[in-house]
Scaffold this motif. Structure first.
Motif, PDB file in Angstrom:
ATOM      1  N   UNK A  37      44.372  32.840  41.917  1.00 21.26           N
ATOM      2  CA  UNK A  37      44.003  31.654  41.121  1.00 21.26           C
ATOM      3  C   UNK A  37      45.277  30.950  40.653  1.00 21.26           C
ATOM      4  N   UNK A  38      45.134  29.670  40.368  1.00 23.23           N
ATOM      5  CA  UNK A  38      46.277  28.874  39.882  1.00 23.23           C
ATOM      6  C   UNK A  38      45.758  27.837  38.892  1.00 23.23           C
ATOM      7  N   UNK A  39      46.547  27.577  37.859  1.00 29.66           N
ATOM      8  CA  UNK A  39      46.190  26.588  36.833  1.00 29.66           C
ATOM      9  C   UNK A  39      47.485  26.042  36.232  1.00 29.66           C
ATOM     10  N   UNK A  40      47.320  24.960  35.438  1.00 26.25           N
ATOM     11  CA  UNK A  40      48.455  24.334  34.758  1.00 26.25           C
ATOM     12  C   UNK A  40      48.356  24.641  33.271  1.00 26.25           C
ATOM     13  N   UNK A  41      49.438  25.125  32.714  1.00 28.55           N
ATOM     14  CA  UNK A  41      49.497  25.438  31.288  1.00 28.55           C
ATOM     15  C   UNK A  41      50.725  24.724  30.693  1.00 28.55           C
ATOM     16  N   UNK A  42      50.491  23.560  30.090  1.00 25.58           N
ATOM     17  CA  UNK A  42      51.618  22.789  29.536  1.00 25.58           C
ATOM     18  C   UNK A  42      52.498  22.267  30.648  1.00 25.58           C
ATOM     19  N   UNK A  43      53.778  22.651  30.625  1.00 29.29           N
ATOM     20  CA  UNK A  43      54.708  22.215  31.656  1.00 29.29           C
ATOM     21  C   UNK A  43      54.968  23.321  32.675  1.00 29.29           C
ATOM     22  N   UNK A  44      54.017  24.242  32.809  1.00 32.21           N
ATOM     23  CA  UNK A  44      54.152  25.347  33.769  1.00 32.21           C
ATOM     24  C   UNK A  44      52.906  25.440  34.642  1.00 32.21           C
ATOM     25  N   UNK A  45      53.101  25.971  35.850  1.00 34.83           N
ATOM     26  CA  UNK A  45      51.998  26.348  36.719  1.00 34.83           C
ATOM     27  C   UNK A  45      51.879  27.880  36.674  1.00 34.83           C
ATOM     28  N   UNK A  46      50.657  28.389  36.452  1.00 35.81           N
ATOM     29  CA  UNK A  46      50.427  29.827  36.312  1.00 35.81           C
ATOM     30  C   UNK A  46      49.604  30.294  37.515  1.00 35.81           C
ATOM     31  N   UNK A  47      50.178  31.209  38.314  1.00 34.53           N
ATOM     32  CA  UNK A  47      49.500  31.759  39.504  1.00 34.53           C
ATOM     33  C   UNK A  47      49.278  33.242  39.257  1.00 34.53           C
ATOM     34  N   UNK A  48      48.024  33.694  39.454  1.00 42.53           N
ATOM     35  CA  UNK A  48      47.717  35.122  39.302  1.00 42.53           C
ATOM     36  C   UNK A  48      47.235  35.681  40.633  1.00 42.53           C
ATOM     37  N   UNK A  49      47.697  36.915  40.937  1.00 40.12           N
ATOM     38  CA  UNK A  49      47.250  37.664  42.121  1.00 40.12           C
ATOM     39  C   UNK A  49      46.683  38.983  41.605  1.00 40.12           C
ATOM     40  N   UNK A  50      45.361  39.088  41.664  1.00 35.96           N
ATOM     41  CA  UNK A  50      44.680  40.272  41.101  1.00 35.96           C
ATOM     42  C   UNK A  50      43.989  41.042  42.224  1.00 35.96           C
ATOM     43  N   UNK A  51      44.031  42.404  42.131  1.00 39.81           N
ATOM     44  CA  UNK A  51      43.374  43.240  43.146  1.00 39.81           C
ATOM     45  C   UNK A  51      42.447  44.213  42.445  1.00 39.81           C
ATOM     46  N   UNK A  52      41.684  44.959  43.271  1.00 38.51           N
ATOM     47  CA  UNK A  52      40.750  45.959  42.722  1.00 38.51           C
ATOM     48  C   UNK A  52      41.196  47.372  43.058  1.00 38.51           C
ATOM     49  N   UNK A  53      42.529  47.568  43.187  1.00 34.66           N
ATOM     50  CA  UNK A  53      43.092  48.869  43.527  1.00 34.66           C
ATOM     51  C   UNK A  53      43.227  49.783  42.338  1.00 34.66           C
ATOM     52  N   UNK A  54      44.072  50.806  42.469  1.00 40.63           N
ATOM     53  CA  UNK A  54      44.221  51.803  41.403  1.00 40.63           C
ATOM     54  C   UNK A  54      44.996  51.293  40.203  1.00 40.63           C
ATOM     55  N   UNK A  55      45.605  50.129  40.313  1.00 42.16           N
ATOM     56  CA  UNK A  55      46.381  49.622  39.196  1.00 42.16           C
ATOM     57  C   UNK A  55      47.809  50.126  39.218  1.00 42.16           C
ATOM     58  N   UNK A  56      48.550  49.892  38.142  1.00 42.59           N
ATOM     59  CA  UNK A  56      49.968  50.237  38.040  1.00 42.59           C
ATOM     60  C   UNK A  56      50.107  51.404  37.072  1.00 42.59           C
ATOM     61  N   UNK A  57      50.856  52.401  37.489  1.00 42.13           N
ATOM     62  CA  UNK A  57      51.148  53.534  36.622  1.00 42.13           C
ATOM     63  C   UNK A  57      51.934  53.020  35.407  1.00 42.13           C
ATOM     64  N   UNK A  58      51.404  53.274  34.209  1.00 41.91           N
ATOM     65  CA  UNK A  58      52.050  52.773  32.999  1.00 41.91           C
ATOM     66  C   UNK A  58      53.463  53.290  32.857  1.00 41.91           C
ATOM     67  N   UNK A  59      53.737  54.472  33.396  1.00 44.33           N
ATOM     68  CA  UNK A  59      55.084  55.031  33.305  1.00 44.33           C
ATOM     69  C   UNK A  59      56.068  54.262  34.163  1.00 44.33           C
ATOM     70  N   UNK A  60      55.570  53.623  35.248  1.00 42.98           N
ATOM     71  CA  UNK A  60      56.449  52.870  36.155  1.00 42.98           C
ATOM     72  C   UNK A  60      56.373  51.358  35.914  1.00 42.98           C
ATOM     73  N   UNK A  61      55.578  50.951  34.935  1.00 49.21           N
ATOM     74  CA  UNK A  61      55.326  49.515  34.770  1.00 49.21           C
ATOM     75  C   UNK A  61      56.609  48.731  34.479  1.00 49.21           C
ATOM     76  N   UNK A  62      57.486  49.244  33.613  1.00 52.84           N
ATOM     77  CA  UNK A  62      58.697  48.518  33.257  1.00 52.84           C
ATOM     78  C   UNK A  62      59.716  48.508  34.375  1.00 52.84           C
ATOM     79  N   UNK A  63      59.623  49.479  35.320  1.00 53.63           N
ATOM     80  CA  UNK A  63      60.625  49.574  36.389  1.00 53.63           C
ATOM     81  C   UNK A  63      60.094  49.125  37.733  1.00 53.63           C
ATOM     82  N   UNK A  64      58.860  48.558  37.754  1.00 54.00           N
ATOM     83  CA  UNK A  64      58.246  48.252  39.037  1.00 54.00           C
ATOM     84  C   UNK A  64      58.995  47.172  39.809  1.00 54.00           C
TER      85      UNK A  64
END
Length: 812
Positions: A720-747
Motif C-alpha cells: 500500500x502507498x499513501x501521502x502523509x504531509x510532505x512524505x510518501x508512505x509505502x508499506x510491505x506487509x506479509x503473513x509470515x512468521x514475523x520478525x524475531x524481537x531479539x533481531x529486530x534492531x539488527x535486522x
C-alpha cells in the motif's frame, strides 16, 4: 436724417406759438366783428374774450417755460404735436356741426354748438381724468418704490458689514453706506457728491501704505471704465474713530441703470481671516521648526532638547525654559534656555521651592497666565534664585512609563492664556523628550552591553586557536591578530600589524591580484568565501578555507574587513585519501561487474545446457550448482548496487521519480517470479518522490524478503502507498512468521539473516542505505494478526527540492 435736440426744441416751440397766435387772432377778430358789424357792446365782447385770453396767456407761459428750462427737444416736439392734433380735432368737430346746420338747417343752433363743445369737454375731461388717475397711480407706485429703495439702503445696505462706494460715470461719489464711515473714520455726509479722487486723500490716510493705495485706485479711475473687476487687500491702521482691520477691496464697473459707466467699490472686513491665516502660518512655522529639531540627527539629544526649549519659549512668548529631572524631593536641571538663567544646568534645587511641584503632585500639565492670582501658594517659589515668576506652563515628562521630571516655561510678567493648540504642541514636546530620553537610556544600555560583548568577543577570538581571526583596515592592512592566527600562520602580532594581507598569499596568487580581487568582492557583496593555498612564516604552504566580511558603520561607510582562515590541510589530505579509496572501490566494482558476473553468467548458461542430459545422480549435483550460481549472481547484483551507491555520482544524485511506476513494475516482477505467492497492490496518488534509478532495488528486496521468509505454502503480500504531509508512505506487509524481537534492531545490519534463510544477508542493509540516501526512513514491526510490516517513508520531490534550495541559500 437725425435732427439735433436744439432744433427739435425750436420746432416744437414754434408750432406751439403758431397755434397760440392763430387762436388769439381768431378770438380778436370775433371781438372786432361783434363790435363793428353787430354793434355789440365792447365791454361785453371783452368780457366774453377774457376767459380764452387767460387761457392763451397761460399757454404762452407754458411755451416760454418749456423753452427756458431747456427741456429735451423730443419732449417739446411731442407736446407741440399733441397740441396741434387735438386742436385740429376740435376744429374739425366744430366745422362738422356748423356745416350740418348751415347746409341742412339754414342756420345755426346755439344749443347744438353748446352740446358739441360739451361733448368735446366731456371727451377731453375723460382723457384728462384718466390721465390724472394714471398719474396718481404712477405717483403712488413711485412713492412705494422710493420707500422700498430707502428701506433697502437704510435698513440693509447701511447695516451691511461691507463698506460700499457708488460712483457715477463722472467719478463722483453718489452714495456710501455707514460701514465706510466706520472703517475709514470719515464723515459720510461730507463725501457724498464729491469726486472720488478728492475723497481718496481722506480714505488713503487711514491705510498702512497710503501712496500704494492711491496709486492702485487712481490706475482704475484713469482706465476710464475699461478695467474690469479689481481686487486687493489693504491694512487700515487704528486712529480717530476707526479700529485696526484688514479690508479686501473689490470694485467693478456699473454696466446698466442710472449710474451706467460708473463703478461700485466694496471693502470687506477680512480681519478674522487674516488673523486665522496668521495663526495657521505661525503654527506651521512652529511645526517646521519642531520637525527640523526632531529630525536633526547630526545633533545629540541634549543639543536637540536645548533647541526644543528655544522653540517652545519663543512660541509662548516666555523668557525661560528648562527640563528638570525630579528625584525624591529634589529637582535636577537637565537643560535650561537660556543657559545663563539663574536655574543653571546641572544644579539641584528643593522640589518644594519650585513651581513644578504642582505638576509633580498632580501628574498633569499646569498653566498659569497670572501666578499670583491663580496659584497664590506658589508665588514664593524660586525666591532663593532671585527669579520672579508670574506666568508658567509645565507638563510631566515620562520615560518608559515612569515620571522622569518636568518640561516647564516661565515668564516674569503675567502673560496671555495658553490656548489648547499650544498646550497640545507642548505636551507633544514633553512626549518626544520622554521618548528621546528613553531611547538614549536604552542606547546607553545597548552600548554598555555591546562594549561588554566586544570585550568578551575579543577575549574569545584572542583565545581561539583553530581559526586565524583578524581584522583588516579599509585598505587591506592587518589591524588585529589573534592566537589562532599566530598558531596557523606563525607570525607574532608585532610582525604583521600594519602589513598588507598580500604577504599570506603564494607569489603566483599575488601576481594574479587574488588578494585585491577578494577584498573587492567582499566590499561589493558584503562577504566572500574561497579555498586555496596560503603561506606560513617559514615559507611552508597550507590549504585554507577563507571568508572575508566587509565591516561598515551605521552610515554604510566601509570600516574594514574581518578575515577568518582555517587550516584545512589535514582534511584535504583525508579527502584525497578517500578519493583514492573510492577509485579502488570503483576498480573492484568494475571487476565484479565485468569479470566475475560475466563468468557466473557463463557457468549458469552451461549448467542450463547440461540440465536434462545427465544421469539422475549427476542431476542432483547439477541442480545444486545452478542454485549456488543463482545465489552468487544475486550476491554480485546486490554488491554491484551497493558499490554503485558508494562509488558512482549517480548514486548521490536524486531526481523526482513517479512512485506508482516503480511499485507497479516491482509488484509485477514479484508476481512472475513467485507463482505461489499473492501480491496485492493498492496504487498511491499520482506523486513523485525523491529517488533515482536504484529506487526499484528497495522494493525488489522488500518483496523478495516478504516471500522468501514466509513459511506459508501460499504467501500473501500486501503493498500500500499513501501521502502523509510532505512524505510518501509505502508499506510491505506479509503473513509470515514475523520478525524475531531479539533481531529486530539488527535486522538492517550487514550480513544479518537466519540460518535457514536464502539470500546474501546484504539486501535489507542495502535497502536502508538507499532509503537513507534519499533522506527517507525505514522501520519494521510485527502485525497483530501475524506477519511483518516494513514501512518506507520517502520525501515528496517538491518538498525535497525546496529543502535543497533552502539549504543552498543558507550555505551561500
Amino acid at each position: 436724417m437725425d435732427i439735433s435736440d436744439d432744433l427739435q426744441r425750436r420746432i416744437g416751440v414754434f408750432v406751439l406759438l403758431a397755434l397760440g397766435v392763430v387762436v388769439a387772432v381768431a378770438q380778436l377778430y370775433d371781438v372786432y366783428a361783434d363790435v363793428v358789424s353787430d354793434g355789440a357792446s365792447l365791454f361785453i365782447s371783452l368780457v366774453e374774450f377774457s376767459f380764452p385770453g387767460l387761457l392763451l396767456v397761460a399757454f404762452g407761459v407754458v411755451v416760454g417755460w418749456l423753452y427756458l428750462n431747456d427741456w429735451n427737444g423730443r419732449h417739446v416736439l411731442r407736446v407741440a404735436t399733441w397740441s396741434l392734433v387735438v386742436s385740429a380735432g376740435v376744429l374739425a368737430l366744430q366745422a362738422w356741426v356748423l356745416g350740418i346746420q348751415l347746409f341742412y338747417q339754414n342756420g345755426t343752433d346755439v344749443g347744438v354748438i353748446a352740446s358739441s363743445n360739451a361733448a368735446v369737454g366731456l371727451v377731453l375731461g375723460s382723457f384728462i381724468g384718466i390721465y390724472s388717475v394714471m398719474r396718481s397711480q404712477d405717483r403712488r407706485e413711485l412713492e412705494r418704490s422710493e420707500e422700498r429703495y430707502r428701506s433697502m439702503t437704510e435698513d440693509v445696505l447701511d447695516s451691511s458689514d461691507v463698506a460700499l462706494f457708488v460712483l457715477d460715470a463722472d467719478g463722483d461719489v453718489v452714495w456710501v453706506n455707514e460701514a465706510v464711515a466706520d472703517y475709514f473714520g470719515v464723515d459720510r455726509d461730507a463725501i457724498m457728491g464729491r469726486p472720488k479722487r478728492e475723497v481718496l486723500s481722506e480714505t488713503a490716510a487711514a491705510v498702512a501704505e497710503p501712496t500704494r493705495f492711491r496709486e492702485r485706485l487712481e490706475a482704475v479711475y484713469d482706465a476710464d471704465g475699461s478695467r474690469g473687476e479689481e481686487r486687493f487687500e489693504c491694512h487700515v491702521l487704528p486712529g480717530d474713530g476707526r479700529e485696526e482691520r484688514w479690508l479686501e477691496h473689490r470694485s467693478r464697473p456699473i454696466e446698466s441703470g442710472l449710474y451706467e459707466g460708473g463703478r461700485i467699490e466694496h471693502y470687506t472686513d477680512v480681519t478674522a481671516q487674516k488673523e486665522t491665516a496668521a495663526r495657521l502660518e505661525d503654527r506651521e512655522r512652529v511645526l517646521r521648526e519642531l520637525h527640523g529639531v526632531l529630525m536633526d540627527r547630526s545633533a545629540d539629544v541634549d543639543e536637540r532638547i536645548a533647541s526644543l526649549l528655544d522653540v517652545g519659549r519663543k512660541q509662548l512668548g516666555l523668557e525661560f525654559a528648562l527640563l528638570a529631572r525630579v528625584e525624591d524631593e529634589d529637582v535636577h536641571v537637565r537643560a535650561a534656555s537660556p543657559r545663563d538663567w539663574p536655574l543653571a544646568e546641572g544644579e539641584t534645587y528643593p522640589l518644594s521651592d519650585t513651581v513644578c511641584r504642582r505638576v509633580v503632585e498632580t501628574g498633569e500639565s499646569q498653566r498659569f497666565a497670572h501666578l499670583s492670582a491663580e496659584a497664590a501658594e506658589l508665588t514664593d517659589c524660586l525666591s532663593h534664585a532671585d527669579v520672579d515668576v508670574e506666568s508658567y506652563v509645565g507638563m510631566p515628562v515620562h520615560v518608559d512609563g515612569e515620571q522622569y521630571g518636568t518640561l516647564a516655561f516661565y515668564g516674569p510678567e503675567p502673560g496671555e492664556p495658553v490656548d489648547d493648540w499650544e498646550m497640545t504642541v507642548l505636551e507633544l514636546m514633553g512626549n518626544w523628550v520622554g521618548n528621546e530620553l528613553a531611547l538614549a537610556r536604552r542606547r546607553d544600555e545597548r552600548e554598555q552591553v555591546l562594549r561588554e560583548t566586544r570585550e568578551q568577543f575579543a577575549s574569545l577570538v584572542g583565545d581561539v586557536e583553530e581559526y586565524a581571526i583578524f581584522r583588516l583596515n579599509a585598505d587591506g592592512h592587518v589591524a588585529s591578530w589573534n592566537r589562532g592566527a599566530r598558531q596557523i600562520k606563525g607570525y607574532e602580532p608585532s610582525e604583521v600589524l600594519g602589513e598588507h594581507v598580500r604577504m599570506f598569499y603564494p607569489e603566483a596568487a599575488r601576481e594574479a591580484g587574488e588578494p585585491e580581487r577578494l577584498l573587492s568582492e567582499a566590499r561589493e557583496l558584503g562577504r566572500t568565501e574561497t579555498e586555496g593555498w596560503r603561506v606560513r612564516k617559514d615559507g611552508s604552504r597550507f590549504w585554507a578555507t577563507v571568508s572575508i566580511t566587509a565591516l561598515r558603520d551605521a552610515d554604510g561607510d566601509l570600516r574594514g574587513f574581518l578575515k577568518v582562515t582555517r587550516d584545512m590541510t589535514e582534511r584535504r589530505e583525508r579527502e584525497q585519501q578517500l578519493e583514492h579509496e573510492r577509485e579502488r572501490l570503483e576498480f573492484m566494482n568494475r571487476i565484479i561487474r565485468h569479470n566475475l558476473l560475466n563468468g557466473m553468467n557463463v557457468v549458469e548458461a552451461r549448467a542450463g545446457l547440461l540440465s536434462g542430459r545427465v544421469d539422475p545422480e549427476v542431476a542432483e549435483h547439477l541442480e545444486t550448482v545452478q542454485s549456488r550460481v543463482r545465489d552468487m549472481v544475486d550476491l554480485i547484483e546486490t554488491m554491484r548496487s551497493f558499490m554503485q551507491v558508494l562509488t558512482e555520482e549517480d548514486g548521490e544524485r536524486t531526481e523526482p521519480v513517479v512512485l506508482d511506476a516503480v511499485l507497479s513494475s516491482e509488484v509485477e516482477k514479484a508476481r512472475k517470479a513467485y507463482d505461489d505467492a499473492t501480491v496485492a497492490y493498492d496504487p498511491p496518488p499520482d506523486v513523485r518522490v525523491v529517488g533515482n534509478d536504484l529506487l526499484p532495488e528497495v522494493f525488489e528486496n522488500l518483496l523478495s524478503n516478504a516471500v522468501q521468509h514466509n513459511d506459508s505454502p501460499e504467501p500473501t503480500v500486501e503493498v500500500t502507498a499513501r501521502v502523509d504531509g510532505d512524505e510518501a508512505v509505502v508499506t510491505v506487509a506479509d503473513d509470515g512468521p514475523g520478525v524475531d524481537e531479539a533481531m529486530r534492531d539488527a535486522i538492517f545490519e550487514k550480513g544479518e539473516k537466519g540460518f535457514d534463510s536464502p539470500g546474501t544477508g546484504f539486501g535489507l542493509y542495502l535497502v536502508r542505505e538507499l532509503v537513507a540516501s534519499y533522506d527517507g526512513t525505514i522501520d519494521v514491526e510485527n502485525r497483530p494478526d501475524g506477519g511483518a510490516k516494513f514501512t518506507v517513508r520517502l520525501p515528496l520531490a517538491a518538498a525535497a527540492v525546496e529543502g535543497v534550495e533552502e539549504s543552498e541559500l543558507v550555505s551561500d
